[in-house]
Design a protein around this motif. Structure first.
Motif, PDB file in Angstrom:
ATOM      1  N   ARG A 160       0.762  -1.224  -0.043  1.00 33.30           N
ATOM      2  CA  ARG A 160       0.039   0.031   0.013  1.00 33.30           C
ATOM      3  C   ARG A 160       0.817   1.331  -0.046  1.00 33.30           C
ATOM      4  N   GLN A 161       2.021   1.295   0.721  1.00 31.84           N
ATOM      5  CA  GLN A 161       2.733   2.265   0.723  1.00 31.84           C
ATOM      6  C   GLN A 161       3.591   2.683  -0.679  1.00 31.84           C
ATOM      7  N   GLN A 162       3.696   1.614  -1.245  1.00 30.62           N
ATOM      8  CA  GLN A 162       4.482   1.828  -2.754  1.00 30.62           C
ATOM      9  C   GLN A 162       3.376   2.172  -3.578  1.00 30.62           C
ATOM     10  N   VAL A 163       2.181   1.747  -3.439  1.00 30.17           N
ATOM     11  CA  VAL A 163       0.975   2.284  -4.499  1.00 30.17           C
ATOM     12  C   VAL A 163       0.775   3.749  -3.922  1.00 30.17           C
ATOM     13  N   GLY A 164       0.779   4.038  -2.910  1.00 32.34           N
ATOM     14  CA  GLY A 164       0.642   5.431  -2.376  1.00 32.34           C
ATOM     15  C   GLY A 164       1.746   6.219  -2.895  1.00 32.34           C
ATOM     16  N   ASN A 165       2.935   6.030  -2.815  1.00 32.97           N
ATOM     17  CA  ASN A 165       3.727   6.808  -3.366  1.00 32.97           C
ATOM     18  C   ASN A 165       3.769   6.973  -4.881  1.00 32.97           C
ATOM     19  N   SER A 166       3.477   5.799  -5.430  1.00 32.64           N
ATOM     20  CA  SER A 166       3.379   6.063  -7.097  1.00 32.64           C
ATOM     21  C   SER A 166       2.183   6.846  -7.491  1.00 32.64           C
ATOM     22  N   LEU A 167       1.069   6.682  -6.585  1.00 34.73           N
ATOM     23  CA  LEU A 167       0.008   7.489  -6.750  1.00 34.73           C
ATOM     24  C   LEU A 167       0.181   9.122  -6.666  1.00 34.73           C
ATOM     25  N   ARG A 168       1.156   9.267  -5.733  1.00 34.78           N
ATOM     26  CA  ARG A 168       1.440  10.755  -5.659  1.00 34.78           C
ATOM     27  C   ARG A 168       2.493  11.247  -6.733  1.00 34.78           C
ATOM     28  N   HIS A 169       3.252  10.439  -7.237  1.00 35.96           N
ATOM     29  CA  HIS A 169       4.170  10.800  -8.229  1.00 35.96           C
ATOM     30  C   HIS A 169       3.295  10.963  -9.535  1.00 35.96           C
ATOM     31  N   ALA A 170       2.354   9.966  -9.684  1.00 31.24           N
ATOM     32  CA  ALA A 170       1.228   9.919 -10.872  1.00 31.24           C
ATOM     33  C   ALA A 170       0.429  11.303 -10.961  1.00 31.24           C
ATOM     34  N   GLY A 208      -9.877  -0.192 -10.497  1.00 33.62           N
ATOM     35  CA  GLY A 208      -9.982  -1.288  -9.623  1.00 33.62           C
ATOM     36  C   GLY A 208      -8.574  -1.471  -9.016  1.00 33.62           C
ATOM     37  N   ASP A 209      -7.369  -1.098  -9.687  1.00 41.59           N
ATOM     38  CA  ASP A 209      -6.222  -1.551  -9.318  1.00 41.59           C
ATOM     39  C   ASP A 209      -5.878  -0.361  -8.229  1.00 41.59           C
ATOM     40  N   PHE A 210      -6.239   0.591  -8.087  1.00 42.04           N
ATOM     41  CA  PHE A 210      -5.771   1.889  -7.401  1.00 42.04           C
ATOM     42  C   PHE A 210      -6.595   2.668  -6.625  1.00 42.04           C
ATOM     43  N   ILE A 211      -8.015   2.803  -6.959  1.00 43.99           N
ATOM     44  CA  ILE A 211      -8.815   3.625  -6.102  1.00 43.99           C
ATOM     45  C   ILE A 211      -9.042   3.564  -4.805  1.00 43.99           C
ATOM     46  N   ALA A 212      -9.149   2.263  -4.381  1.00 44.69           N
ATOM     47  CA  ALA A 212      -9.090   1.927  -2.868  1.00 44.69           C
ATOM     48  C   ALA A 212      -8.050   2.588  -2.076  1.00 44.69           C
ATOM     49  N   VAL A 213      -6.718   2.276  -2.672  1.00 45.73           N
ATOM     50  CA  VAL A 213      -5.679   3.133  -2.087  1.00 45.73           C
ATOM     51  C   VAL A 213      -5.755   4.452  -1.869  1.00 45.73           C
ATOM     52  N   ALA A 214      -6.169   4.948  -3.091  1.00 45.09           N
ATOM     53  CA  ALA A 214      -6.285   6.369  -3.241  1.00 45.09           C
ATOM     54  C   ALA A 214      -7.066   7.070  -2.202  1.00 45.09           C
ATOM     55  N   GLU A 215      -8.137   6.246  -1.843  1.00 48.33           N
ATOM     56  CA  GLU A 215      -9.277   6.562  -1.057  1.00 48.33           C
ATOM     57  C   GLU A 215      -8.536   6.401   0.752  1.00 48.33           C
ATOM     58  N   GLU A 216      -7.777   5.457   0.657  1.00 48.29           N
ATOM     59  CA  GLU A 216      -7.266   5.312   2.125  1.00 48.29           C
ATOM     60  C   GLU A 216      -6.072   6.137   2.396  1.00 48.29           C
ATOM     61  N   ILE A 217      -5.326   6.793   1.564  1.00 45.60           N
ATOM     62  CA  ILE A 217      -4.380   7.804   1.951  1.00 45.60           C
ATOM     63  C   ILE A 217      -4.719   9.123   1.635  1.00 45.60           C
ATOM     64  N   GLY A 218      -6.313   9.340   1.309  1.00 40.45           N
ATOM     65  CA  GLY A 218      -6.940  10.442   1.458  1.00 40.45           C
ATOM     66  C   GLY A 218      -6.459  11.470   0.188  1.00 40.45           C
ATOM     67  N   MET A 219      -6.294  10.455  -1.145  1.00 41.01           N
ATOM     68  CA  MET A 219      -5.930  11.112  -2.382  1.00 41.01           C
ATOM     69  C   MET A 219      -6.963  11.205  -3.425  1.00 41.01           C
ATOM     70  N   ILE A 220      -8.068  10.609  -2.959  1.00 41.19           N
ATOM     71  CA  ILE A 220      -9.333  10.435  -3.846  1.00 41.19           C
ATOM     72  C   ILE A 220      -9.708  12.022  -4.179  1.00 41.19           C
ATOM     73  N   GLY A 221      -9.967  13.019  -3.246  1.00 42.11           N
ATOM     74  CA  GLY A 221     -10.463  14.024  -3.755  1.00 42.11           C
ATOM     75  C   GLY A 221      -9.653  14.699  -4.721  1.00 42.11           C
ATOM     76  N   ASP A 222      -8.330  14.756  -4.650  1.00 48.50           N
ATOM     77  CA  ASP A 222      -7.520  15.357  -5.833  1.00 48.50           C
ATOM     78  C   ASP A 222      -7.769  14.731  -6.829  1.00 48.50           C
ATOM     79  N   ILE A 223      -7.774  13.334  -7.019  1.00 48.26           N
ATOM     80  CA  ILE A 223      -7.929  12.611  -8.264  1.00 48.26           C
ATOM     81  C   ILE A 223      -9.216  12.948  -9.051  1.00 48.26           C
ATOM     82  N   GLY A 224     -10.422  12.932  -8.011  1.00 49.04           N
ATOM     83  CA  GLY A 224     -11.807  13.184  -8.499  1.00 49.04           C
ATOM     84  C   GLY A 224     -11.794  14.841  -8.852  1.00 49.04           C
ATOM     85  N   ASN A 225     -11.156  15.819  -8.439  1.00 50.22           N
ATOM     86  CA  ASN A 225     -11.073  17.087  -8.859  1.00 50.22           C
ATOM     87  C   ASN A 225     -10.510  17.256 -10.187  1.00 50.22           C
ATOM     88  N   LEU A 226      -9.616  16.289 -10.681  1.00 48.53           N
ATOM     89  CA  LEU A 226      -8.921  16.086 -11.891  1.00 48.53           C
ATOM     90  C   LEU A 226      -9.992  15.783 -12.767  1.00 48.53           C
TER      91      LEU A 226
END
Ligand code: C2E
Ligand code: CA
Ligand code: CA
Ligand code: CA
Length: 278
Positions: A23-33, A74-92
């Protein structure tokens, strides 16, 4: 498992650690993405069954991963939600959709909002932007799930009311798969029910699925709502839905989700076909 210790804790530790690391790895790459603009909304046409024309679309999030290719939510939304990034992605997704609408006057695009995203309130400032831009009523819709409507907290109720007042239509996604008593249909202004793909899949061969689809369509129409069938893949399904009086359909039979420019080309060419009398 006994060897793991008295309380069994150490038995679970390794897999928990692996999961946490992943999760931490996915989280880091989500932030980079997010930083590198690798998130992109695709659009899937929604067809009016009577005219056969693409009159709406659903925005579906994609992650253009530099090594792994195009990743699905399905590969990443759940993690994005957990680390509080879904708002930023949703805004995009929201911003990209506003850009698409500029190129598609008269169109309507619906945006998925996960329950977590909704409850965190991240989508509430969309209302201000909609008002500031003076967007025409009905050019946006939001897709929410049944479960959210059982939540009677003021935030949920007021945000839904805000959408309604701003001319944003509301769809119930995956209708029929929740555990809801449907009493919420009386309380909220719902514009569309989206019949879940699982019912459409069995439409042509399973009497129960056919009966459920017919019942949902009849009920929705009596309550002043319209119906969108999801995951329509065959001509037989399209025909049955048309006969049952379903309003709209979406699925691989018509088109897959596609990048913004492909979608604009799709709309232009299908309008030409109609204009040419095809
Ligand atoms: P959903 O809202 O139920 O979206 C429909 C899913 O069905 C999409 O999967 C779409 O690509 C797929 N689909 C469309 N037509 C067909 C068909 O004919 N056959 C089959 N087998 N599948 C079809 P996708 O794009 O992988 O999205 C999965 C889920 O991720 C969505 O389910 C939605 O819940 C969520 N999601 C997508 N974009 C966003 C977003 O921007 N924000 C949030 N919060 N969630 C999103
Ligand atoms: Ca949806
Ligand atoms: Ca759905
Ligand atoms: Ca779904």
């Amino acid at each position: 498992a006994k060897a793991a210790g008295r309380n069994g804790f150490s038995f679970f530790t390794p897999s928990l650690q692996v999961e946490a690391q992943r999760r931490q790895q996915v989280g880091n790459s989500l932030r980079h993405a997010l930083r590198d603009n690798h998130f992109e909304a695709y659009y899937q046409p929604i067809i009016a069954l009577d005219s056969g024309r693409a009159v709406k679309a659903e925005a579906l999030l994609r992650w253009r991963h530099p090594e792994q290719g195009v990743l699905l939510p399905g590969d990443f939304i759940a993690v994005a939600e957990e680390i509080g990034m879904i708002g930023d992605i949703g805004n995009l997704v929201f911003q990209q959709t506003l850009e698409l609408l500029e190129a598609w006057p008269g169109g309507q695009v619906s945006i998925n909002i996960s329950p977590r995203q909704f409850i965190s309130g991240d989508c509430r400032h969309w209302l201000q932007e909609i008002a500031a831009r003076q967007l025409p009523a009905g050019c946006l819709a939001v897709e929410i799930t049944e479960g959210l409507l059982l939540d009677e907290r003021p935030l949920v109720v007021n945000t839904l009311l805000g959408f309604h007042q701003a001319g944003v239509e509301v769809s119930i996604d995956d209708f029929g798969t929740g555990y809801s008593a449907m009493s919420y249909l009386k309380k909220f202004n719902i514009d569309y029910l989206k019949i879940d793909r699982s019912f459409i899949a069995g439409l042509a061969r399973d009497n129960t699925d056919h009966a459920i689809a017919e019942a949902v369509i009849a009920m929705a129409h009596k309550l002043g709502m319209r119906v969108i069938a999801e995951g329509v893949e065959t001509e037989a399904q399209r025909q049955l839905l048309l006969e049952a009086g379903c309003d709209y359909a979406q699925g691989y039979l018509f088109a897959r989700p596609m990048p913004r420019q492909d979608f604009i080309d799709f709309i232009r060419s299908s309008q030409c076909r109609v204009a040419a009398g095809g």
